[in-house]
Structure formats: C-alpha cells, structure tokens
Design an enzyme around this catalytic site. Structure first.
Site, PDB file in Angstrom:
ATOM      1  CG  ASN A   1      -7.773  -2.860   2.520  1.00  0.00           C
ATOM      2  OD1 ASN A   1      -8.355  -2.690   3.579  1.00  0.00           O
ATOM      3  ND2 ASN A   1      -6.974  -4.132   2.547  1.00  0.00           N
TER       4      ASN A   1
ATOM      5  CG  HIS B   1      -1.952  -1.026   1.188  1.00  0.00           C
ATOM      6  ND1 HIS B   1      -2.398  -1.494   2.402  1.00  0.00           N
ATOM      7  CD2 HIS B   1      -2.439  -1.984   0.137  1.00  0.00           C
ATOM      8  CE1 HIS B   1      -3.539  -2.520   1.996  1.00  0.00           C
ATOM      9  NE2 HIS B   1      -3.256  -2.704   0.698  1.00  0.00           N
TER      10      HIS B   1
HETATM   11  P1  FAD Z   1      -1.596  -1.787 -10.229  1.00  0.00           P
HETATM   12  O1  FAD Z   1      -2.820  -2.485 -10.059  1.00  0.00           O
HETATM   13  O2  FAD Z   1      -0.348  -2.022  -9.727  1.00  0.00           O
HETATM   14  O3  FAD Z   1      -1.696  -1.674 -11.904  1.00  0.00           O
HETATM   15  C1  FAD Z   1      -0.454  -0.889 -12.611  1.00  0.00           C
HETATM   16  C2  FAD Z   1      -0.467  -1.326 -13.878  1.00  0.00           C
HETATM   17  O4  FAD Z   1       0.708  -0.533 -14.706  1.00  0.00           O
HETATM   18  C3  FAD Z   1       0.294  -2.811 -13.947  1.00  0.00           C
HETATM   19  O5  FAD Z   1      -0.644  -3.838 -14.573  1.00  0.00           O
HETATM   20  C4  FAD Z   1       1.596  -2.578 -14.543  1.00  0.00           C
HETATM   21  O6  FAD Z   1       2.102  -3.652 -15.277  1.00  0.00           O
HETATM   22  C5  FAD Z   1       1.305  -1.376 -15.453  1.00  0.00           C
HETATM   23  N1  FAD Z   1       2.856  -0.713 -15.786  1.00  0.00           N
HETATM   24  C6  FAD Z   1       3.663  -0.557 -14.854  1.00  0.00           C
HETATM   25  N2  FAD Z   1       4.773   0.146 -15.515  1.00  0.00           N
HETATM   26  C7  FAD Z   1       4.354   0.523 -16.988  1.00  0.00           C
HETATM   27  C8  FAD Z   1       4.729   1.047 -17.746  1.00  0.00           C
HETATM   28  N3  FAD Z   1       5.965   1.745 -17.883  1.00  0.00           N
HETATM   29  N4  FAD Z   1       4.110   1.138 -19.003  1.00  0.00           N
HETATM   30  C9  FAD Z   1       2.837   0.626 -19.060  1.00  0.00           C
HETATM   31  N5  FAD Z   1       2.177  -0.215 -18.147  1.00  0.00           N
HETATM   32  C10 FAD Z   1       2.847  -0.019 -16.804  1.00  0.00           C
HETATM   33  N6  FAD Z   1      -5.962  -3.189  -2.075  1.00  0.00           N
HETATM   34  C11 FAD Z   1      -7.124  -2.951  -1.560  1.00  0.00           C
HETATM   35  O7  FAD Z   1      -7.483  -1.705  -1.347  1.00  0.00           O
HETATM   36  N7  FAD Z   1      -7.706  -3.787  -1.181  1.00  0.00           N
HETATM   37  C12 FAD Z   1      -7.251  -5.126  -1.083  1.00  0.00           C
HETATM   38  O8  FAD Z   1      -7.906  -6.053  -0.300  1.00  0.00           O
HETATM   39  C13 FAD Z   1      -5.983  -5.354  -1.627  1.00  0.00           C
HETATM   40  N8  FAD Z   1      -5.468  -6.733  -1.401  1.00  0.00           N
HETATM   41  C14 FAD Z   1      -4.371  -6.831  -2.139  1.00  0.00           C
HETATM   42  C15 FAD Z   1      -4.051  -8.147  -2.195  1.00  0.00           C
HETATM   43  C16 FAD Z   1      -2.611  -8.457  -2.991  1.00  0.00           C
HETATM   44  C17 FAD Z   1      -2.269  -9.967  -2.676  1.00  0.00           C
HETATM   45  C18 FAD Z   1      -1.775  -7.383  -3.420  1.00  0.00           C
HETATM   46  C19 FAD Z   1      -0.661  -7.701  -4.341  1.00  0.00           C
HETATM   47  C20 FAD Z   1      -2.467  -6.155  -3.299  1.00  0.00           C
HETATM   48  C21 FAD Z   1      -3.703  -5.904  -2.799  1.00  0.00           C
HETATM   49  N9  FAD Z   1      -4.226  -4.625  -2.821  1.00  0.00           N
HETATM   50  C22 FAD Z   1      -5.425  -4.348  -2.208  1.00  0.00           C
HETATM   51  C23 FAD Z   1      -3.577  -3.667  -3.537  1.00  0.00           C
HETATM   52  C24 FAD Z   1      -4.222  -3.309  -4.830  1.00  0.00           C
HETATM   53  O9  FAD Z   1      -4.269  -4.170  -5.647  1.00  0.00           O
HETATM   54  C25 FAD Z   1      -3.850  -1.988  -5.394  1.00  0.00           C
HETATM   55  O10 FAD Z   1      -4.016  -0.841  -4.637  1.00  0.00           O
HETATM   56  C26 FAD Z   1      -4.280  -1.717  -6.881  1.00  0.00           C
HETATM   57  O11 FAD Z   1      -4.257  -2.785  -7.790  1.00  0.00           O
HETATM   58  C27 FAD Z   1      -3.554  -0.358  -7.246  1.00  0.00           C
HETATM   59  O12 FAD Z   1      -4.107  -0.250  -8.656  1.00  0.00           O
HETATM   60  P2  FAD Z   1      -3.379   0.582  -9.654  1.00  0.00           P
HETATM   61  O13 FAD Z   1      -4.455   0.574 -11.020  1.00  0.00           O
HETATM   62  O14 FAD Z   1      -3.201   1.940  -9.224  1.00  0.00           O
HETATM   63  O15 FAD Z   1      -1.888  -0.192  -9.978  1.00  0.00           O
HETATM   64  C1  G3F Z   2      -2.938  -6.088   1.273  1.00  0.00           C
HETATM   65  O1  G3F Z   2      -2.227  -5.534   0.212  1.00  0.00           O
HETATM   66  C2  G3F Z   2      -4.235  -5.984   1.010  1.00  0.00           C
HETATM   67  O2  G3F Z   2      -4.893  -4.799   1.195  1.00  0.00           O
HETATM   68  C3  G3F Z   2      -4.990  -6.891   2.092  1.00  0.00           C
HETATM   69  F1  G3F Z   2      -6.235  -6.725   1.999  1.00  0.00           F
HETATM   70  C4  G3F Z   2      -4.462  -8.002   2.136  1.00  0.00           C
HETATM   71  O3  G3F Z   2      -5.142  -8.918   3.141  1.00  0.00           O
HETATM   72  C5  G3F Z   2      -2.878  -7.943   2.503  1.00  0.00           C
HETATM   73  O4  G3F Z   2      -2.273  -7.324   1.404  1.00  0.00           O
HETATM   74  C6  G3F Z   2      -2.276  -9.157   2.763  1.00  0.00           C
HETATM   75  O5  G3F Z   2      -1.107  -9.189   3.431  1.00  0.00           O
END
Ligand code: FAD
Ligand code: G3F
Length: 590
Positions: A560, A515
């Site tokens: 989150n 995060h």
């Molecule tokens: P991302 O999802 O990281 O997407 C960014 C995209 O940009 C990626 O696909 C990447 O490949 C692309 N990119 C990067 N560099 C470049 C480039 N140079 N050119 C083109 N494309 C590029 N958040 C919550 O709020 N609740 C949850 O329960 C939660 N659980 C999670 C559980 C796990 C296991 C993980 C790993 C994360 C979790 N998160 C959670 C975090 C959440 O997934 C992220 O906050 C969210 O995906 C962020 O969205 P985003 O679109 O900003 O970035």
């Molecule tokens: C975080 O990125 C998520 O937001 C949570 F929901 C999740 O349970 C955790 O990772 C797991 O470590």
C-alpha cells in the site's frame, strides 16, 4: 501574465493576503502532509478541494462511527458510495435487454459520454475498477489504514545513488511519516482472532517473518474493542482547531484556509518567463456558485489565486488531469507537450482475493493450549453470558485479525490476511463474520511507455474536467510472479480455512487495488526522459510547480503506497519551505 481581467476570490480580502505562499489542490492525506509541513513552518497556504466535507471533523475516517465499528460489513456500502469509477467502456453501456421501444443511440460513433461513460475506452485495455473519491480527506476517509514500508532494492525509489545516504534518507522519511499518520503494529495484540491467525501462519511459515500488519490507528483504551482509525484529519486536523500553535522552533503557524466544493481547473503560465516555465496563477471554480449560472457563463464563477509555489495533490488520476487541462501534456490532441511524460508508464497492482471460514476455532477454548489471562477471561465471560445460545467461543467484539507476510525479493508481493470492508467481499447473512478471514495479495507491475492515460479534451467528466482514458495492459515483467502470488495465496488460505462460496481465489478487476502509480513519476536527473519531476517533486523545467500522491512513485510496488507518498511529500514540502525562506527565488529543478 495573462492580460484578461482577472477575478480574484474574496479569500484575499478576508485574509488580507494578496498572494499565498503555497496553493495546494486536493485535501487527501498527501495534500494534508504538504499543508501540515508548510503551515507549521509559518507559511500561508490555501488549499482547494473539489468535494464537500461530510465528516464530523474535517477529513476524519468514517469507519470510526459506532455503526461501522459494530458491524464492519455495513461499511462496504459507504465505500461503494464514495468511489466513482473513472472510465466505463462503451460495451458496458449497451443494454440488449432494454425494451425494444426505448430510445437508444444508433450511431456507433456517438455513444454515451456522461459520468465516466467513455466511448474512447477500450474494453481490453481498461483499468475497469480504477476510481476516485471526492470529499475532504479524499480516500483516507474510508481507507484500510495499512501502512507498510516499501521493500528496499525493489519497491523503494532510489533518491540517492549512494546506498548508505539513501537508507538514511528513507529512515528519516519513514519515521517522520509514521509519526505524522500515527502507525502501529501492536493495536491488535489483544485480539483472539488476530493471534489465532498469526500463530497458525507463524507455525506454517517460520522463515517468512509473519507479523502484525502496520495500521494507522490507535486503540481507544486498553482492552477496548474499538480502535480509532486515522485519516488525513490526523495529519492536519488540528490546523482547523488550533491555528495559532507554534512549532518546536517557536514559529507561529502560517494562515491556512481550505475551500471546499472548489475545483482546481488549470494553471496559467507566466508568459514573461524566458527560461523554463513558471506558473503565474491558478484558475479555480466555486462549484456551489456554479449552480447559479448557466453552463457557459464561466467568467462569473471562475476565479484566480496567486501563490509563490503550487502543489497538485489531487490523487493519481486528477493530478495529471489538472496538468493536462492546463495544456501541459497527456491530451488526445497530440500537440507538443511541455510535460512529455505526463501519465505515461503508469502502474497498477494485480490483486488476488479470497475469503475463508477459519479452521482453528476449537483451539480458542482448548484447555490444553496455554493462553494469556486476558484471553481466557474474555472467552469465559463470553461463554458464561452467551454459551447457551452462541456456538462460537469468540466474544462478539473481539477485534479482527490484522496479519501480513511481508514482501521479499523472492516473493515480491504484499499480503493482507485480515478482516476488512471494501467495495466487495461482504460476508452476507449466511456465516458469522467472526470466523471469516479475508486474504488480499497485491502484485507488482512494470512501468512501460505503452501503459498510459490520455485525457480527452472534447469529453468532460462529471466535474467538467477532461475525461481520462486508460491504455493499460498487464506487463510481461512480473507475470510469473503474479502466478506464484496466486499459488501462495491459495496455500496460505488452505492453512487457515475453507473457502467461502463466491469468494474463492480470484483476480480482481484491474484497478481495484486503487494503487495507481507512476502518473506523475519522480526521477533522478539522468531519468529526466522518463519522469515528470525530480525527487523534490518539482516538475522538470518548472520553477514553482510540484506534484504529490501515489502517481509520483516511479517503481513497481505491491505494498500500500500512502505512507511512501507521504514520505515523498514531506521531502518536497521541506524543499519548498527552504526555498520560501526569505524570498522565494524560483530555480529550475536539477
Ligand atoms: P486522495 O486521497 O485521492 O485525495 C485527493 C483529493 O483531491 C480528493 O479529495 C479529491 O476530491 C481532490 N481533487 C481531485 N480533483 C480535484 C480538483 N480538480 N480540484 C480540487 N480537488 C481535487 N492506501 C494505503 O496506503 N493503505 C491502505 O490500507 C489503503 N486502503 C484503501 C482502502 C480503500 C477502500 C480505498 C478506496 C483506498 C485505500 N488506499 C490505501 C489508498 C489511499 O486511500 C490513497 O493512497 C490515498 O488516499 C491517496 O492520497 P492522496 O491525497 O494522494 O489522494
Ligand atoms: C487497497 O486500496 C488498500 O490499500 C488495501 F489495504 C485494502 O485492503 C484494499 O484496497 C481492499 O481491496
């Protein structure tokens, strides 16, 4: 405009579009939110994604596969496979037990520098577990789906200084974002384990508002053991299948194209602009084509895209990385930067974790405790079919517990008392997963100028972008709260069960919450000197460059962040749409 011979992509020919309305880097939930709002408003959008599409439906949640719905622990490996750690300090690359005859780097100034190994990274100030996911849908293809709102007065950013206006804005934004991603807190109502945990905690903490964790998912059918987990596909998936749909005002969707395996490399400024800055075009690279040419012959594989507005929503690490690679800030060469606060005042959540084996198992089929009919029916059926072999009165497919004790000003931390897969915490063969409950508590950090990211111009990551180095130490502000958070987690855990060996209460490696915040922080006009963009997500002093993602959040937060980042992206997309109406007249942010 650059005077080089520019190579434009065939996408222009295919679509007959000379110039797109909006270019978006990143196909995660935030890029998806921008795209959805703008395409629905009738604008032509081109999105590039550095990763591939590896789901049946673009940007779908991988946990929906039956395999993981039947055994959640198998999903741990999927998450581990998807995440790439950002910065590995040199000390972790030294192998003292390597056979003495092996070749090793002998010059301490020249240590391994490939695939995140970073000889500039300190061990003491790293975010050692900070990672990125590259692929269509970004991290939402394997996220937990927890979508709480931020706490007003602490976590929630202040967009308007007038409290009632600010409240009204956030109510509107949260309602819209929740409906876009599809959030609910009732989908686990018919889970035995969920209710056991909920009741135990409501009894122990009657004044703390114990409730179901809001999750972006929906149960497939009433009484079904399966939910459909939501991801970026729920935000913009139908744009791939239904491009001609009309919005409520009867406006036909704009053209939308996603280029996968395509890197957003850098932005180029319009040199004729006299006031502020304007992006003239963006350089991208087709990574599939790039495999066919030698490393240095870039002109054949780099191409350019023109748009009226440009959005970078590539995650909290890659968004500042692309801006740094454009020469706008945060690089190690210490030249004067046009985005001086890029990647400074970064925040990441201290995270406490433990797992317990549930105490209250006997209560599940205790005839003295009245239970609803769906519960007794499920337990009786299970016992009738498996009672002679299964020691537990819990149906095999009973949905997992999904409970939270919300953050408050007195206890400023987010809690998840649930069962979920992450890159750690696999139950293993010893215990039945049905009696295991995970506790994850997320604390806050202050955004201080010393905590920052620096992008090394000389060292590249595995995708050819400048290697990020962290300079991050826990902040004294919120240290005491973090101690109390751990105390609280152990006390909650003790109400529920006995610790699982190897999963006793522990703080996790910094960065593991994933995060990361504040890398492209938003601010009000009076906070220009400590922010990167205004609350329309428009970068200060740029007329047509916008950011998106958790990096935009300027406040300390334990919850989150994705839902809140979606809110900020929706607000920005609305403002971009307003400016695009008629002809885009670029104005500098105020
Ligand atoms: P991302 O999802 O990281 O997407 C960014 C995209 O940009 C990626 O696909 C990447 O490949 C692309 N990119 C990067 N560099 C470049 C480039 N140079 N050119 C083109 N494309 C590029 N958040 C919550 O709020 N609740 C949850 O329960 C939660 N659980 C999670 C559980 C796990 C296991 C993980 C790993 C994360 C979790 N998160 C959670 C975090 C959440 O997934 C992220 O906050 C969210 O995906 C962020 O969205 P985003 O679109 O900003 O970035
Ligand atoms: C975080 O990125 C998520 O937001 C949570 F929901 C999740 O349970 C955790 O990772 C797991 O470590």
């Amino acid at each position: 405009m650059p005077d080089r011979d520019l190579h434009f992509h065939p996408i222009h020919r295919e679509s007959n579009i000379e110039e797109f309305d909006v270019f978006i880097a990143g196909s995660g939930p935030i890029g998806a939110t921008y795209a959805r709002c703008l395409v629905d408003a009738g604008y032509n959008v081109l999105m590039v994604e550095i990763g591939d599409q590896d789901t049946r439906i673009p940007a779908e949640h991988k946990k929906n596969e039956i395999e993981y719905q039947k055994d959640i622990d198998r999903f741990v490996k999927v998450i581990q496979g998807a995440l790439s750690v950002v910065s590995i300090p040199r000390s972790q690359t030294i192998v003292p037990t390597l056979g003495p005859a092996a070749w090793t780097a002998s010059d301490p100034n020249k240590m391994w520098i490939t695939n995140g190994r970073n000889s500039f990274q300190g061990e003491h100030n790293n975010l050692g577990a900070e990672a990125v996911t590259r692929g269509v849908g970004g991290m939402s293809t394997h996220w937990t789906c927890a979508t709480p709102e931020f706490l007003p007065g602490l976590e929630r950013p202040v967009i308007f200084t007038q409290p009632s206006t600010d409240d009204a804005e956030w109510t509107l934004l949260y309602n819209s974002a929740k409906s876009l991603i599809g959030t609910s807190d009732t989908q686990f109502n018919q889970s035995i384990r969920h209710n056991v945990v909920l009741e135990a905690l409501q009894k122990a903490y009657p004044d703390r508002g114990v409730k179901a964790l809001p999750l972006a998912c929906h149960r497939l059918a009433e009484g079904s053991p399966y939910v459909q987990w939501h991801a970026a596909s729920n935000v913009y998936g139908d744009m791939f299948t239904d491009p001609n749909k009309q919005n409520k005002q009867g406006v036909k969707r704009g053209y939308f194209k996603l280029l996968t395996n395509t890197r957003c490399t850098r932005f180029e400024l319009d040199s004729s602009t006299t006031v502020g800055h304007k992006v003239a075009l963006v350089e991208v690279q087709d990574l599939l084509d790039a495999r066919l040419v030698s490393e240095n012959s870039h002109p054949e594989i780099d191409f350019y895209i023109k748009a009226k507005a440009y959005v970078v929503a590539a995650g909290a690490v890659a968004t500042p990385q692309i801006l740094a690679n454009s020469g706008f800030g945060a690089t190690n060469d210490r030249v004067a930067h046009i985005i001086p606060n890029l990647a400074t005042r970064i925040t990441e959540q201290p995270m406490a974790f433990c797992q317990i084996a549930l105490l209250q198992v006997d209560e599940i089929d205790d005839p003295k405790i009245p239970r609803p009919s769906w519960w007794t029916r499920a337990v009786e059926t299970h016992k009738r079919n498996f009672g002679n072999v299964d020691p537990l009165p819990i149906p095999f497919q009973d949905p997992e517990p999904q409970v939270t004790i919300p953050a408050s000003l007195e206890r400023p931390w987010h809690t998840q008392i649930h069962r979920d897969a992450f890159s750690y915490g696999e139950v293993g063969p010893t215990l039945d997963s049905r009696i295991v409950v995970d506790l994850r508590f997320f604390g806050m950090q202050d955004g201080v100028p010393e905590n920052r990211m620096i992008f090394q111009t000389q060292i590249k990551d595995e995708y050819g972008m400048p290697q990020p180095t962290f300079e991050y130490k826990p902040t004294p502000k919120y240290a005491e709260e973090t101690q109390r958070m751990m105390e609280d987690m152990t006390s909650v855990a003790n109400k529920l069960g006995a610790y699982l060996p190897k999963s006793e209460p522990q703080f996790m490696t910094p960065g593991l919450a994933l995060h990361l915040g504040g890398t492209t922080r938003l601010g009000l006009g009076e906070h220009k000197d400590i922010s990167v963009a205004n609350f329309n997500s428009q970068i200060w002093n740029f007329s047509n460059l916008f950011v998106g993602g958790n990096g935009t959040i300027p406040t300390p937060f334990g919850a989150n962040p994705t839902l809140t980042s979606m809110c900020l992206a929706m607000r920005a997309a609305h403002k971009i749409a307003e400016s695009l109406d008629g002809s885009f007249s670029p104005a500098l942010p105020t």
